[in-house]
Write a protein that holds these residues in place. Sequence first.
Motif, mmCIF file in Angstrom:
data_model
loop_
_atom_site.group_PDB
_atom_site.id
_atom_site.type_symbol
_atom_site.label_atom_id
_atom_site.label_comp_id
_atom_site.label_asym_id
_atom_site.label_seq_id
_atom_site.Cartn_x
_atom_site.Cartn_y
_atom_site.Cartn_z
ATOM 1 N N ASN A 287 45.754 32.198 17.576
ATOM 2 C CA ASN A 287 44.381 32.577 17.259
ATOM 3 C C ASN A 287 43.363 31.778 18.051
ATOM 4 N N GLU A 288 43.662 30.518 18.347
ATOM 5 C CA GLU A 288 42.762 29.705 19.166
ATOM 6 C C GLU A 288 42.609 30.294 20.564
ATOM 7 N N ASN A 289 43.645 30.961 21.050
ATOM 8 C CA ASN A 289 43.646 31.483 22.421
ATOM 9 C C ASN A 289 43.121 32.910 22.541
ATOM 10 N N MET A 290 42.669 33.485 21.420
ATOM 11 C CA MET A 290 42.260 34.892 21.457
ATOM 12 C C MET A 290 41.035 35.132 22.328
ATOM 13 N N SER A 291 40.102 34.199 22.374
ATOM 14 C CA SER A 291 38.914 34.416 23.204
ATOM 15 C C SER A 291 39.305 34.504 24.679
ATOM 16 N N SER A 292 40.278 33.703 25.092
ATOM 17 C CA SER A 292 40.754 33.753 26.485
ATOM 18 C C SER A 292 41.457 35.075 26.760
ATOM 19 N N TYR A 293 42.233 35.532 25.787
ATOM 20 C CA TYR A 293 42.928 36.812 25.949
ATOM 21 C C TYR A 293 41.916 37.948 26.079
ATOM 22 N N VAL A 294 40.890 37.936 25.233
ATOM 23 C CA VAL A 294 39.866 38.976 25.284
ATOM 24 C C VAL A 294 39.159 38.952 26.637
ATOM 25 N N SER A 295 38.838 37.774 27.118
ATOM 26 C CA SER A 295 38.164 37.663 28.417
ATOM 27 C C SER A 295 39.027 38.231 29.538
ATOM 28 N N GLU A 296 40.326 37.975 29.478
ATOM 29 C CA GLU A 296 41.248 38.526 30.479
ATOM 30 C C GLU A 296 41.274 40.052 30.407
ATOM 31 N N ARG A 297 41.279 40.578 29.186
ATOM 32 C CA ARG A 297 41.264 42.036 29.025
ATOM 33 C C ARG A 297 39.986 42.623 29.619
ATOM 34 N N ILE A 298 38.877 41.940 29.417
ATOM 35 C CA ILE A 298 37.597 42.419 29.949
ATOM 36 C C ILE A 298 37.613 42.441 31.474
ATOM 37 N N LEU A 299 38.119 41.371 32.081
ATOM 38 C CA LEU A 299 38.191 41.306 33.538
ATOM 39 C C LEU A 299 39.065 42.428 34.095
ATOM 40 N N LYS A 300 40.193 42.680 33.451
ATOM 41 C CA LYS A 300 41.090 43.755 33.900
ATOM 42 C C LYS A 300 40.453 45.126 33.725
ATOM 43 N N LEU A 301 39.715 45.297 32.608
ATOM 44 C CA LEU A 301 39.037 46.572 32.374
ATOM 45 C C LEU A 301 38.010 46.847 33.463
#
Length: 421
Positions: A287-301
Amino acid sequence: MSASTHIAVVGLGYVGLPLAMALAEHYPTIGYDLNEKRIRALRQHQDHTQEVTAEQLKNSALELTNNCQDLVRANVYIMTVPTPVDSNHTPDLSPLLTASEAIGGLLKQGDVVIYESTVYPGATEGICADTLEQASGLKLNQDFYLGYSPERINPGDKVNTLQTIVKVVAGSTSETADFINGIYQKIIPAGTHIAPSIEVAEAAKAIENTQRDINIAFMNELSMMFHEMNIDVLDVIAAASTKWNFLPFKPGLVGGHCIGVDPYYLIHQSQQHGYFPQLITTARRLNENMSSYVSERILKLMALHSKHIVKSRILILGVTFKENCPDLRNTRVVEIKDQLERYHARVDICDPWADSTDLKQEYGIELTQNPRADSYDLVILAVAHDCFKEDAYTPQNFSREDGLVFDLKGLLPKNEVNARL
């Protein structure tokens, strides 16, 4: 313990204020907060937490003060001060111990001190009791008594309130537990539960939020897993929810003062006793790493749609840690903003629920009050405020004609967004 009860509530935040207001209907009650600005606002019938109304404040018999010496008239002290963690995720009990030291200086024979702040098992009768004894010169269970009744306030929730949630109570002696139980029974129609010891009550509070943290971590991992399979996790959850015993948690950012903090108290104390929890620690790390995961998804999108992140205009809708609530504590939305700005994106945040002064003071972020329509390359719906369903605040209103919408909360229909968590 005195025959007549005079109560002081120490800390008037999301927990302390509703509690003090309820108690003032039955007992002489003093509400104390060291923040003079907070007391001044409450005297003017203004509550920035929006947990109580101006009318309720106006009609309340609650006495308000930021002078600790005013509390000497009390014989029951209820502690509702914050218990955060530090940058290393280690429990930080300094606010609680500072308050305990101050109250210890006021203690008299027969007084009762009740803690509602979340702590690890053993803290109340350990370091809190030691602090009170040292400050007062009195002895626990001989001169004064302890209680623990963990808060269960859910900020912004107008259904599950103080009065509708069963209250767990415990005391340092059985007589103290009965005395404390009698106080809370006056204000909690939902009833009370007397725990067999203070440690049991402390542990119960810790696992309530830890359980939610683990359940959300499971959903976050499912979101990551099904995204790689090109399966919409929210569709999966909707289908699975048709079974009676499925728990329909949803993936997302985990912030706030409870779920993102309390597991560390449990982990800390467990490690002190030689057991290193694995499931709890893994869930917390995920859960601590979710913001990083979301940011990666945004960059890929954005890359998928041939949009450059550098100098792109991005609007984040919502910054509070949960929907329909002004609470900014431990919000993870600001991490997404920071991560996108490292790629030189221009990121605005709009949130009608957030206080612009608090956001600036706590995170150094200027709130965008009136974002321009049709001007953003990407709109991220980060918090599921009801107002974001309204025409004036929908992501599509702010997105350019070829702009993208990323829905982190599943608030909008799937066909109206480019991606959702």
